[in-house]
Design a protein around this motif. Structure first.
Motif, PDB file in Angstrom:
ATOM      1  N   TRP A 108       0.966  -0.954   0.000  1.00 17.22           N
ATOM      2  CA  TRP A 108       0.054  -0.158  -0.147  1.00 17.22           C
ATOM      3  C   TRP A 108       0.690   1.614   0.104  1.00 17.22           C
ATOM      4  CZ3 TRP A 108      -4.450  -1.863  -1.717  1.00 17.22           C
ATOM      5  CH2 TRP A 108      -5.096  -2.850  -1.165  1.00 17.22           C
ATOM      6  N   LEU A 132      -4.342   5.350  -0.639  1.00 16.69           N
ATOM      7  CA  LEU A 132      -4.109   4.487   0.041  1.00 16.69           C
ATOM      8  C   LEU A 132      -3.178   4.606   1.377  1.00 16.69           C
ATOM      9  CD1 LEU A 132      -2.927   4.847  -3.912  1.00 16.69           C
ATOM     10  CD2 LEU A 132      -3.597   2.618  -2.577  1.00 16.69           C
ATOM     11  N   ARG A 135      -4.704   3.113   3.810  1.00 18.92           N
ATOM     12  CA  ARG A 135      -4.690   1.952   3.569  1.00 18.92           C
ATOM     13  C   ARG A 135      -3.530   0.973   4.272  1.00 18.92           C
ATOM     14  NH1 ARG A 135      -7.418  -1.914   0.145  1.00 18.92           N
ATOM     15  NH2 ARG A 135      -9.050  -1.037  -0.427  1.00 18.92           N
TER      16      ARG A 135
END
Length: 302
Positions: A108, A132, A135
């Motif tokens: 990620w 992202l 994440r």
């Protein structure tokens, strides 16, 4: 004494050996050493061909070995996100348990760094760096990227990312403004946001809102637009800065929220004709919310 260990000891030894071999593979995977992970996986297959995590570990070894340097193209990043969600992530959860996040985080982060080369594209929100960074667990970087989205206070993707990032970095009170604004602008997004934040107090409030506002259609995905108004009724002393009120949608739910805010401010100044006017306006906007407001007000003044 027998020259052979009993069957229970043998079972324990075999089980322990299988665990050691699997953990060796997992340690190499977390260390991002694809060659060593594959070597250790092959050893596991020789000694424990029927190991329960064999398929998942094989998927992870292949994922690490085949992982390309991702393109900065949003469409290709979106493909990579879908692939990670479909294959490596489930396999990591199955084989690694608590270490799954450690294995996935570098994927990620690498995508987030590459995604930082392009601007927000509403067609590929999953490819934007803010999503992202969340994440990979970097709330500060996620918030910075989300605030860089043009008109972030009116962009539902940005509001979602900022709410999650602020909750993770600063706690529940820090994310309420974005949550309320998102509920007014895109109520259908609220359940997903609540699930991602997963805060017990917030979940309790959401259930209470649904119970109190029973007149709303539970099948209507816009029903959550009434949550901010309910929240003001339920927590009148909680100050929430929601941004420019003039930029809110011209819905009854948003107008009711604004009217309750106004009424709460007038109540602090004492009884007045303006307070009577605000009460009538609130009743015109939503008789159900007005009745709930008065019931809560009467209960607090007993």
């Amino acid at each position: 004494m027998s020259d052979f260990a009993d069957s229970g000891q043998l079972d324990l030894f075999e089980h322990s050996r299988a665990v050691i071999l699997a953990n060796d593979v997992i340690d190499a995977l977390v260390a991002r050493d694809a060659t060593l992970a594959t070597e250790r996986f092959n050893s596991l297959c020789i000694e424990e061909p029927g190991h329960r995590a064999r398929a998942a570990l094989q998927t992870l070894c292949c994922a690490l070995g085949d992982w390309p340097r991702p393109s900065a193209n949003p469409a290709e990043i979106a493909d990579a996100v879908r692939w990670l969600d479909a294959k490596p992530h489930p396999a990591a959860l199955a084989a690694m348990g608590d270490k799954a996040a450690d294995f996935m985080r570098p994927f990620w982060r690498e995508l987030a760094c590459v995604a930082g080369q392009h601007a927000y594209d509403s067609a590929y929100p999953e490819s934007y760096s803010a999503s992202l960074y969340l994440r990979c667990g970097d709330a500060v970087a996620a918030a910075t990227a989300a605030h860089a989205v043009p008109n972030c206070d009116g962009n539902v993707d940005a509001l979602h990312w900022i709410a999650v990032a602020r909750y993770r970095a600063e706690g529940l009170n820090a994310c309420r403004a974005q949550l309320m604004r998102l509920a007014l602008l895109a109520p259908q997004r609220v359940p997903a946001l609540l699930a991602e934040i997963d805060e017990p107090l917030l979940n309790r409030d959401w259930r209470a809102f649904q119970a109190d506002c029973h007149w709303l259609d539970s099948e209507d995905d816009t029903a959550g637009s009434w949550y901010p108004a309910w929240h003001l009724v339920e927590h009148p002393g909680m100050e929430i800065e929601i941004g420019e009120l003039a930029t809110l949608p011209a819905t009854r739910a948003a107008q009711t929220f604004v009217e309750i805010r106004r009424r709460l401010g007038l109540e602090r100044r004492g009884y007045s004709t303006a307070l009577i006017s605000a009460r009538n306006r609130l009743r015109e906007l939503s008789r159900e919310v007005f009745m709930l407001y008065m019931a809560r007000r009467d209960a607090r003044h007993r």
